[in-house]
Design a protein around this motif. Structure first.
Motif, short mmCIF file in Angstrom:
data_model
loop_
_atom_site.label_atom_id
_atom_site.label_comp_id
_atom_site.label_asym_id
_atom_site.label_seq_id
_atom_site.Cartn_x
_atom_site.Cartn_y
_atom_site.Cartn_z
N ILE A 255 76.82 38.64 -64.62
CA ILE A 255 77.69 39.82 -64.70
C ILE A 255 78.68 39.55 -65.82
O ILE A 255 79.82 39.18 -65.59
N SER B 170 83.01 38.86 -66.35
CA SER B 170 83.78 39.00 -65.11
C SER B 170 84.44 37.72 -64.63
O SER B 170 85.32 37.75 -63.79
N TYR C 39 70.85 40.48 -67.30
CA TYR C 39 71.77 41.52 -66.86
C TYR C 39 71.34 42.04 -65.48
O TYR C 39 70.18 42.44 -65.30
N PRO C 40 72.24 42.06 -64.50
CA PRO C 40 71.85 42.51 -63.17
C PRO C 40 71.64 44.01 -63.06
O PRO C 40 70.94 44.47 -62.15
N HIS C 41 72.21 44.79 -63.98
CA HIS C 41 72.12 46.25 -63.83
C HIS C 41 70.79 46.81 -64.33
O HIS C 41 70.37 47.88 -63.88
N ASN C 42 70.11 46.09 -65.24
CA ASN C 42 68.83 46.63 -65.74
C ASN C 42 67.74 45.58 -65.86
O ASN C 42 66.65 45.86 -66.36
N ASN C 43 68.01 44.35 -65.40
CA ASN C 43 67.02 43.28 -65.36
C ASN C 43 66.44 42.97 -66.75
O ASN C 43 65.26 42.66 -66.89
N THR C 44 67.28 43.04 -67.79
CA THR C 44 66.87 42.65 -69.13
C THR C 44 67.68 41.43 -69.58
O THR C 44 68.63 41.01 -68.90
N TYR D 118 71.20 35.68 -62.89
CA TYR D 118 71.84 36.95 -63.23
C TYR D 118 73.27 36.68 -63.71
O TYR D 118 73.97 35.84 -63.14
N GLN E 299 70.25 38.94 -71.09
CA GLN E 299 71.64 38.85 -71.56
C GLN E 299 71.76 37.73 -72.59
O GLN E 299 72.44 37.87 -73.59
N ASP F 20 80.59 34.35 -62.55
CA ASP F 20 79.86 35.62 -62.58
C ASP F 20 78.37 35.40 -62.85
O ASP F 20 77.65 36.33 -63.22
N ASN G 119 68.85 42.40 -74.22
CA ASN G 119 68.19 43.60 -73.70
C ASN G 119 66.68 43.63 -73.88
O ASN G 119 66.03 44.64 -73.57
#
Length: 369
Positions: free
Chosen positions: A219, A222, A124-129, A217, A131, A94, A148
């Motif tokens: 995820i 997963s 994080y791929p959903h908000n580009n901050t 990135y 992880q 992931d 974040n």
């Protein structure tokens, strides 16, 4: 150097297809060896997909273990046994690295003989901050550092020594992997990669490095779809094994940010503990930071899922006090829902400290200027 990328999998077809399409472009460019190890009963559809990639390349190798769900440590050790590289890159399915990310990691690893493991910046791929930028340790806690945070923040863009890092995306010399006897197979689905990096730090005396130029990135969560065992016994084993060796490095990460901010070291603060971490456990951390405070308050929380609502806990008069406030939280985003309250009472010197090592001055964080 010859690079072997070790990938173990238990996940579904769709994720594996996306991962392979991505990673094979990188392995072709640099002629990296790709070792795929199955740790599940895979569908014929998934096996046909993998066989297609194997048939089209002489640097991709696929292995099926004799026992289903042997666990992360065992299958990764098995993958290393089948590899031929002097550089090992562990990556979860992931994780989607930039095209040059693995090359940068390996180049950094061999640039300094004191480097034992190098980890890239996981995003994080959903908000580009952020992880993960490696791990940070406090009193019997450890977290991914700077979760974040914005990826362009100076503290994120700074290469740094970490006591421990995550095997979701890191590189190690084969000789060092062998010296620490690989992943500890007592673990099944937790702590494995962190434990290995602590062995490199404390047993070999080498540095685990966080390398921000190597970006990927992630995820998160997963790559191993099904968890067949709980982590309670692994948690107990980890802390029993490491409690007297792990150094509390959390205050150091906080101090770096305070020194580069508008922080006033001689200021006296009020402390409001919004975290699930007890105040007396925060005391040695605050003392280490040399923060002065004359009053402390605690919001009682019984679960991390419980929302923090300042209006329900404190009067406006208290929040408008003369001394600035330090809010202690598990994570700074837990206080985002208090915009209205902060709009009314926030002092420019109020700030948040969270357990991931983040510092946020509230007026800047919530854009209250």
């Amino acid at each position: 150097m010859k690079v072997s990328i070790i990938v173990t999998y238990t996940n579904n077809y769709e994720l594996m297809e996306n991962f392979l399409e991505h990673i094979v472009k990188i392995t072709k460019k640099y002629e990296y060896e790709l070792i795929l190890v199955q740790d599940c009963i895979a569908s014929m559809k998934l096996l046909n997909l993998i066989n297609k990639f194997v048939e089209e390349s002489n640097t991709i190798f696929h292995f099926i273990t004799d026992i289903d769900h042997r666990g992360y440590s065992k299958v990764n050790n098995f993958g290393v046994e089948k590899s031929s590289g002097d550089t090992l890159v562990f990556i979860n399915t992931d994780v989607f690295p930039d095209s040059e990310a693995i090359h940068i990691l390996c180049k950094e690893l061999w640039s300094n003989t004191s480097y034992g493991i190098v980890q890239g910046l996981l995003i994080y791929p959903h908000n580009n901050t952020v992880q993960s930028t490696g791990h940070v340790f406090g009193n019997y806690f450890n977290h991914h550092a700077l979760v974040n945070a914005e990826i362009n923040e100076p503290i994120v863009q700074q290469k740094a020594i970490r006591q421990g890092v995550t095997s979701a995306f890191y590189a190690i010399r084969k000789q060092h992997f062998d010296l620490v006897k690989g992943f500890d197979t007592y673990y099944y689905n937790a702590w494995d990669g962190l434990d290995l990096s602590l062995k490199v730090t404390h047993d070999l005396g080498l540095y685990c490095m966080y390398i921000p130029e190597s970006q990927a990135y992630h995820i998160q969560g997963s790559s191993r779809d099904v968890i067949y065992r709980n982590t309670d016994y692994q948690n107990a084993y980890f802390w029993t094994k490491w409690h007297d060796k792990i150094q509390i490095d959390y205050p150091k990460l906080i101090l770096i940010q305070l020194k580069s901010s508008d922080f006033e070291p001689n200021q006296s603060y009020t402390i409001i503990n919004c975290s699930t971490y007890p105040l007396d456990s925060w005391d040695p951390i605050l003392s280490n930071l040399k923060l002065q405070y004359k009053a402390t308050f605690t919001i009682k929380r019984y679960s991390k899922k419980e929302q923090i609502k300042l209006e329900e806990s404190f009067s406006k008069i208290l929040l408008e006090r003369a001394s600035p406030i330090i809010y202690l939280t598990d994570h700074f985003k837990e206080l985002e829902n208090n915009y209205r309250t902060f709009k009314l009472v926030a002092n420019k010197d109020d700030f948040i400290i969270d357990l991931h090592g983040n510092i946020k001055f509230i007026t800047k964080f919530l854009d209250l200027t």
